[in-house]
Motif scaffolding. Structure first.
Motif: not given
Length: 275
Positions: A89-118
């Motif tokens: 969505l951002t097309r930003q090429p620089g490094p990024q971490s999971y914890g710094r993705v804002p909720d506007a781009l990934a809701s808490s429910s999406l993050k919870q689904a990944w955390e349960e899987l990982a």
């Protein structure tokens, strides 16, 4: 600062060792590269991943070996992965971490689904360092997207670690390009060595065959136009040619490059027909 200085030294030693090796031998060093990434970022697991335009996620290299399944669970939709959503969505090429993705781009429910899987593998927190190898669109969802991903279970990445990731990104990109160019058989490697071509010069030859100008390949390899020009001069002298078109033609004749659709020679012919 002392730890950073030690890490910089280890990276310089590894890069120097890789760049001094014949082209066909460089692929054996990726395991060392992954291990050094883990050491530099206190990672539990390091992977080189490729995401296809169809959002299929593939692990191309992994340290430690067998830490993760070869393929991710089939019931997880990677279009919902928070980090991949960030890059798509951002097309930003620089490094990024999971914890710094804002909720506007990934809701808490999406993050919870990944955390349960990982969580069972301890890879909840991720730092992704994007790569650009060869030509094409490197945006998630548009073309093959490739990145080194550092995983750990306990905490997000610090600003100091981000500084190191930004510093390493062009180095990783260059090394990954060399590793990707390493031929599966030794013939081309021996031939390139017999003409005195370095790994960097072989990578530049490949980019020339894709139609890149000196300015474009300088941007791709994160070097100055002047440095790119010097590399071209060395390539022309070693292959006894006078320009980039002749250099690519000579490389094909010698078997240093394999012709592919859309290469520089074909582009030149098309341009001449339209004049």
């Amino acid at each position: 600062m002392a730890r950073n200085d030690a890490q910089y030294r280890l990276w310089l030693e590894l890069v120097g060792e890789i760049l001094q090796q014949p082209l066909g031998l460089s692929s054996r060093y990726e395991g060392q590269l992954l291990e050094l990434l883990g050491q530099s970022f206190n990672g539990a697991c390091i992977a080189r991943n490729r995401v296809t335009p169809e959002w299929e996620n593939h692990i191309l290299a992994l340290w430690p070996r067998d830490y993760l399944p070869d393929q991710p669970p089939v019931d997880y939709d990677f279009r919902q992965h928070p980090l991949l959503r960030w890059f798509a969505l951002t097309r930003q090429p620089g490094p990024q971490s999971y914890g710094r993705v804002p909720d506007a781009l990934a809701s808490s429910s999406l993050k919870q689904a990944w955390e349960e899987l990982a969580r069972p593998w301890g890879i909840t927190h991720q730092l992704s360092i994007s790569l650009q190898i060869g030509g094409g669109d490197h945006n998630v969802g548009s073309g093959d997207y490739e990145a080194y991903v550092i995983h750990r279970p306990d905490r997000d990445y610090t600003e100091q670690e981000f500084d190191l990731a930004r510093l390493l990104q062009p180095i990783l990109n260059g090394l990954a390009l060399h590793l990707a160019l390493a031929p599966q058989e030794g013939k081309a490697a021996r031939q390139s060595c017999s003409y005195g071509l370095t790994l960097r010069e072989m990578s530049i030859l490949t980019l020339l065959s894709e139609g890149l100008t000196a300015e474009s390949l300088a941007r791709r390899l994160s070097i100055s136009p002047r440095t790119a020009g010097k590399h071209l001069e060395h390539i022309y002298r070693k292959l006894d040619v006078g320009d980039r078109l002749m250099a690519v033609q000579r490389a094909y004749e010698l078997g240093l490059l394999k012709p592919a659709p859309g290469n520089l020679l074909q582009n030149q012919r098309l341009e001449s027909k339209t004049r």
